[in-house]
Structure formats: structure tokens, C-alpha cells
Enzyme design. Structure first.
Site, PDB file in Angstrom:
ATOM      1  N   ASP A 166      -0.180   5.114   0.898  1.00  0.00           N
ATOM      2  CA  ASP A 166      -0.396   6.101   1.961  1.00  0.00           C
ATOM      3  C   ASP A 166      -0.434   5.386   3.313  1.00  0.00           C
ATOM      4  O   ASP A 166      -1.223   4.468   3.512  1.00  0.00           O
ATOM      5  CB  ASP A 166      -1.711   6.865   1.710  1.00  0.00           C
ATOM      6  N   ASP A 216       0.862  -1.163   0.000  1.00  0.00           N
ATOM      7  CA  ASP A 216       0.000   0.000   0.000  1.00  0.00           C
ATOM      8  C   ASP A 216       0.915   1.234   0.000  1.00  0.00           C
ATOM      9  O   ASP A 216       2.113   1.128   0.284  1.00  0.00           O
ATOM     10  CB  ASP A 216      -0.887  -0.037   1.250  1.00  0.00           C
ATOM     11  N   ASP A 243      -1.345  -0.594   5.877  1.00  0.00           N
ATOM     12  CA  ASP A 243      -1.559   0.073   7.170  1.00  0.00           C
ATOM     13  C   ASP A 243      -3.018   0.007   7.623  1.00  0.00           C
ATOM     14  O   ASP A 243      -3.326   0.418   8.729  1.00  0.00           O
ATOM     15  CB  ASP A 243      -1.110   1.540   7.104  1.00  0.00           C
TER      16      ASP A 243
END
Ligand SMILES: [Mg+2]
Length: 270
Positions: A17, A15, A213
Site C-alpha cells: 500500500d 511494501d 513509502d
């Protein structure tokens, strides 16, 4: 306790961001992690639910920060949506798109599909920071008239400088309320994007690690796609959130330097 055999992974889907950067800031270990993958011949793709930048814009920005990636390393939810359209709709299908210039580029740049606000067969909705009420009326009317309703990603908010602000999922909910039609969604946690990224890398599912995240998109989606999962605590998930959920990643790392140290240490002969 080491749960994952990091050495066994030959492909990594990351991922962006909350993993590589947070808002405008590159996160610690990002430069080193990508260099580590390249040094060891580990295939990787960066996958993001955001549809607000093109892969080229993402790659240019990351290279400016010293992360050496090309646009082929980046897959956005706009690309995932486009691939799904290619698989399901014939060329020349009229499509109404509500979203950023990056979404329009992904859908229409090569002329296969035709932008159409009057009688579209498909309505595609992405994050639209500039959307108008009029544009929503066009989208809603087309959906009520029977057009397929596709959302790029389900995220209802995104962190901004001032705090959380509405993202694509909030606009999808608004249009769903107005039309009574639920969208189909291309981005994470749907397994589509993971499968597409793997196909692009040529990676084997059993030897692929997903680093994210968010539990509800990255970890849930990776698990649905049958892939191993590592969570980093540099984005939205806090230790308290992790303790409160049944959805547990295979392994948790404080940040990329810790993940890299764990992976790199095992690389050395003992
Ligand atoms: Mg994230």
C-alpha cells in the site's frame, strides 16, 4: 546523484500500500516494475503489514490489475505472526485470535494451532474492523491471566476513503491500557518479516533492496534488518516529512516510473 547501485540488487522486498497501489487504485509503474523483475530474474516479495487479506486474495486482486504475482510472492503480517508462532509454540497450543477471517486462515487453516477463547496460552490481535467489546474482554482476561500477547502490526491508522481510520496498533494500545501488558509485534518495523521474506526468496541481505513509502515501518525496519532502502513518495511520506526527520532512506524516488527509469537506464550499454 545516484546513491544506490541498483544493478547490484538481486532481491527486492516491496511494501504494497503506497508503493504498488493506493487504496483501490494501482499505482503507475507497478505492472512494469514486476515485469522488469521477472525479465531480469530479480527475486521479489511483496510484504505488507496489513492482515486483512490472504496472500491469495492479494495476488488475485493484483493479477486482475495486470500485476503478475503469485500468492508465494506475498507476505502479510498474519503470515509473519504465524511463522513466529510456529517457531515459539508447540502444535495444539490454544490461541485466541482477534482479527479478520484472513488472520484466522493464517493461524488455524491447517489445524496445527487450536482456536480457544476460554483458556488460550496466546492472544493474537490483528486489524479488527468488526471487533466487539465482548471479544476485547476475552482477550484482556486471557492476557491478565498470563497468555502471551502478540500483535500482527503496530500501525495505529490506515488511509481509507474518508480519511485515516484506526488500525491494529490502536486496538493494541486499548488492550495494553486495560491489561498493563505490552504486546510483541510481528510486522514492520520489527526485522522479523524482512528476515522471513528473505529466507523465502533465498536472497542475500547485501544484495537486497527494500522499497517502501513509510519511514517508521518500511525504512526503519529495513535498516534494522541491515538492508538497503528506497523510499517512494506515492504513499504516506511527503517531502516535508522527509525533510523533518533524521531517518533518511538510502535513496528517494518520486514514484515507481522514476525508480524504473533509473534502474533501466543503467541497464543499457553507454
Ligand atoms: Mg505502505
Amino acid at each position: 546523484v545516484i546513491v544506490l547501485d541498483l544493478q547490484s540488487f538481486t532481491t527486492v522486498l516491496l511494501d504494497m500500500d503506497g508503493v504498488i497501489y493506493r487504496g483501490p487504485q494501482l499505482l503507475a509503474g507497478a505492472v512494469e516494475l514486476i515485469a522488469f523483475f521477472q525479465h531480469h530474474g530479480i527475486r521479489f516479495a511483496c510484504i505488507t503489514n496489513s492482515s486483512t487479506r490472504t496472500p491469495d486474495e492479494h495476488a488475485t486482486r493484483l493479477r486482475r490489475d495486470g500485476v503478475f504475482v503469485h500468492d508465494q510472492h506475498i507476505m502479510t503480517s498474519a503470515q509473519a505472526t504465524r511463522q513466529q508462532l510456529d517457531a515459539q509454540w508447540p502444535p495444539r497450543t490454544p490461541i485466541y485470535a482477534l482479527g479478520t477471517p484472513a488472520l484466522h486462515t493464517a493461524l488455524f487453516n491447517d489445524g496445527v494451532f487450536v482456536p480457544d477463547s476460554q483458556a488460550p496460552q496466546v492472544v493474537v490481535v490483528g486489524h479488527s474492523p468488526q471487533f466487539s467489546y465482548e471479544a476485547c474482554c476475552l482477550a484482556a482476561r486471557a492476557i491478565i491471566a498470563g497468555a502471551a500477547f502478540i500483535g500482527t502490526n503496530p500501525d495505529v491508522t490506515v488511509p481509507a476513503t474518508q480519511g485515516l481510520v484506526p488500525e491494529c496498533g490502536a486496538l493494541l494500545a486499548y488492550l495494553q491500557a486495560a491489561t498493563g501488558v505490552a504486546p510483541t509485534i510481528s510486522g514492520k518495523p520489527a526485522p522479523t518479516m524482512f528476515h522471513q521474506a528473505l529466507a523465502r526468496c533465498g536472497g542475500e541481505p547485501a544484495r537486497t533492496l527494500v522499497i517502501g513509502d513509510r519511514l517508521d515501518t518500511d525504512i526503519a525496519g529495513a535498516r534494522a534488518a541491515g538492508l538497503a532502502t528506497a523510499l517512494v513518495l506515492t504513499g504516506v511520506t511527503t517531502p516535508a516529512m522527509l525533510a523533518a526527520t533524521a531517518l533518511q532512506p538510502d535513496q528517494v524516488f518520486t514514484d515507481l516510473p522514476q525508480l524504473l527509469m533509473t534502474w533501466g537506464l543503467r541497464d543499457r550499454p553507454s
